[in-house]
Design an enzyme around this catalytic site. Structure first.
Site, mmCIF file in Angstrom:
data_model
loop_
_atom_site.group_PDB
_atom_site.id
_atom_site.type_symbol
_atom_site.label_atom_id
_atom_site.label_comp_id
_atom_site.label_asym_id
_atom_site.label_seq_id
_atom_site.Cartn_x
_atom_site.Cartn_y
_atom_site.Cartn_z
ATOM 1 N N LYS A 22 57.900 59.593 24.009
ATOM 2 C CA LYS A 22 58.038 60.607 25.061
ATOM 3 C C LYS A 22 57.972 59.907 26.423
ATOM 4 O O LYS A 22 57.010 59.198 26.716
ATOM 5 C CB LYS A 22 56.939 61.660 24.950
ATOM 6 N N ARG A 78 65.338 36.340 62.933
ATOM 7 C CA ARG A 78 65.866 37.581 62.384
ATOM 8 C C ARG A 78 64.726 38.463 61.891
ATOM 9 O O ARG A 78 63.583 38.015 61.723
ATOM 10 C CB ARG A 78 66.828 37.302 61.226
ATOM 11 N N PHE A 94 67.642 32.042 58.782
ATOM 12 C CA PHE A 94 68.563 31.852 57.667
ATOM 13 C C PHE A 94 69.779 31.084 58.169
ATOM 14 O O PHE A 94 70.588 31.608 58.937
ATOM 15 C CB PHE A 94 68.991 33.186 57.059
ATOM 16 N N HIS A 113 68.777 44.421 55.034
ATOM 17 C CA HIS A 113 69.412 43.744 56.167
ATOM 18 C C HIS A 113 69.265 44.515 57.476
ATOM 19 O O HIS A 113 69.411 45.752 57.513
ATOM 20 C CB HIS A 113 70.903 43.539 55.891
ATOM 21 N N ASN A 167 66.960 42.448 49.942
ATOM 22 C CA ASN A 167 66.934 42.032 51.340
ATOM 23 C C ASN A 167 67.461 43.197 52.175
ATOM 24 O O ASN A 167 68.657 43.481 52.195
ATOM 25 C CB ASN A 167 67.796 40.784 51.551
ATOM 26 N N THR A 211 57.556 63.163 19.324
ATOM 27 C CA THR A 211 57.366 62.780 20.719
ATOM 28 C C THR A 211 56.493 63.800 21.446
ATOM 29 O O THR A 211 55.732 63.446 22.348
ATOM 30 C CB THR A 211 58.716 62.629 21.446
ATOM 31 N N ASP A 212 56.552 65.054 21.034
ATOM 32 C CA ASP A 212 55.694 66.071 21.633
ATOM 33 C C ASP A 212 54.226 65.780 21.327
ATOM 34 O O ASP A 212 53.345 66.014 22.169
ATOM 35 C CB ASP A 212 56.080 67.450 21.109
ATOM 36 N N GLN A 221 64.166 33.828 49.307
ATOM 37 C CA GLN A 221 63.786 33.103 48.092
ATOM 38 C C GLN A 221 62.525 32.268 48.325
ATOM 39 O O GLN A 221 61.614 32.248 47.492
ATOM 40 C CB GLN A 221 64.937 32.190 47.640
#
Length: 297
Positions: free
Chosen positions: A12, A175, A158, A246, A244, A57-58, A218
Site C-alpha cells: 500500500k 554567479r 563556473f 539557474h 542547478n 494491501t488494505d 559537482q
C-alpha cells in the site's frame, strides 16, 4: 526460451497519517506518509490468482495505524523498522519488506502569549525521508531529505568548460548558485541515534554548501558528501540529486542601467541536474538495498 516471474514486491503506497501525542497538555504531532511493500513467496498469485499468502494491501494500511497507536511513531527510521519486523518476523511467507516513511515538518505557532500548546504551522517544502529494507535477518536503513532549497548570492564560479559546437554559456567568476538538495545516506547497522545523526548530517550539508567556494555544483556536492562521511562513521555512502536552479544576469544596458550582479532572472526550466554518490571505500556493499528508491537516490 522460458519465461519466468522476476523480482516483485507489493503493498500500500502513501498512507498519510498524523499521530497526535496527547500525553501532556502540550501536544506533539508527527505527520508521516508510509509506503509498505512486502517481498516473499507470492509467485502463485501472479500465476494463478491464488491469494492465500497475500496479505491485503488494505491490511498493510491498517497495520500502519495500529502500530502507531500501540507504539507511537518516533523517528521515521524507528517506525520503518517496526513495520518491517512486524511483517517479516510475523509471517513465514513474507521473507522481506520495504518500508518508506517520509516526515513532514510542522512548527508550534508562537503567539503573543508564547508557543501554543496545540496549534502548528507547516514549514517549507523540505521532507525527511527514510527507506527500511529487511530480508530475513538483514536490515538496512537509508535516511535522507528532499526539498532542502538553498542559495548563495556569490562565492560561486563556473568557467573552463569546453567551447564545443553549440556552446553559448558565458563563463563567469561570480554567479548565484541555487539548488534543491535531495540526499539519502545508507547506514552501517541499526544501532544509531536516528535524530542526532540526521540533525548533524543536515547541518553539515548546509555548512559545506555555504562555506565552499564553488567552482562547480559537482565540486560543492562532493564537498558536502565527503564532510558528512568524515563526521559520521556509521554512514556507508551518501547519494545526491541536485538540480542547478539557474539564475541569469539581466541585461539592462539598453535602458542605460548598469547591473553589477544585482538583478537576476530565475529560470525554472530547463535546469542542470547533478547526481552522484560519495562512498566509504571500506564499507560493506549495498547489494539490492537501493531497489525501489526513487530515481538516482
Amino acid at each position: 526460451m522460458g519465461i519466468a516471474l522476476g523480482y516483485n514486491q507489493y503493498g500500500k503506497a502513501e498512507c498519510h497519517m498524523v499521530h497526535v501525542d496527547r500525553s501532556t497538555p502540550v501536544h506533539q504531532i508527527t505527520d508521516v506518509t508510509v509506503t509498505s511493500q512486502l517481498i516473499g513467496d507470492f509467485a502463485e498469485t501472479f500465476h494463478t490468482g491464488a491469494n492465500d499468502k497475500v496479505i491485503a494491501t488494505d491490511t498493510q494500511k491498517n497495520t500502519v495505524y495500529a502500530l502507531a497507536k500501540q507504539h507511537g511513531v518516533g523517528t521515521p527510521e524507528t517506525f520503518g523498522l517496526l513495520m518491517a519486523r512486524y511483517f517479516v518476523d510475523g509471517f513465514d511467507y513474507v521473507t522481506g519488506a520495504r518500508q518508506e516513511v517520509n516526515l513532514d515538518h510542522w512548527e508550534r505557532i508562537t503567539t503573543s502569549e508564547g508557543p501554543h500548546d496545540h496549534a502548528f504551522s507547516r514549514t517549507g517544502t523540505e521532507v525527511r525521508t527514510c527507506v527500511v529494507t529487511k530480508h530475513g535477518e538483514s536490515e538496512t536503513v537509508i535516511s535522507g531529505l528532499s526539498g532542502l532549497v538553498v542559495l548563495k548570492s556569490t562565492g560561486s564560479e563556473f568557467h573552463g568548460f569546453p567551447d564545443v559546437p553549440y556552446t553559448s554559456l558565458v563563463e563567469t567568476d561570480d554567479r548565484i548558485l541555487a539548488t534543491a538538495v535531495s540526499a539519502r545516506w545508507r547506514y552501517i547497522g541499526t544501532d544509531v541515534d536516528w535524530d542526532k545523526s540526521f540533525t548533524s548530517i543536515r547541518q553539515i550539508l548546509l555548512d559545506k554548501f555555504a562555506l565552499t567556494h564553488s567552482l562547480s555544483l559537482q565540486q560543492t556536492l562532493y564537498a558536502m558528501g565527503e564532510a558528512a562521511l568524515e563526521a559520521h562513521p556509521e554512514v556507508a555512502e551518501i547519494r545526491f540529486s541536485m538540480p542547478n536552479k539557474h539564475h541569469f544576469l539581466v541585461d539592462l544596458s539598453k535602458w542605460g542601467l548598469e547591473n553589477p550582479n544585482e538583478v537576476w532572472y530565475a529560470a525554472d526550466r530547463p535546469y542542470g541536474l547533478i547526481e552522484a554518490s560519495v562512498v566509504r571505500e571500506e564499507a560493506p556493499p549495498a547489494e539490492g538495498v537501493w531497489e525501489g528508491v526513487k530515481g538516482f537516490i
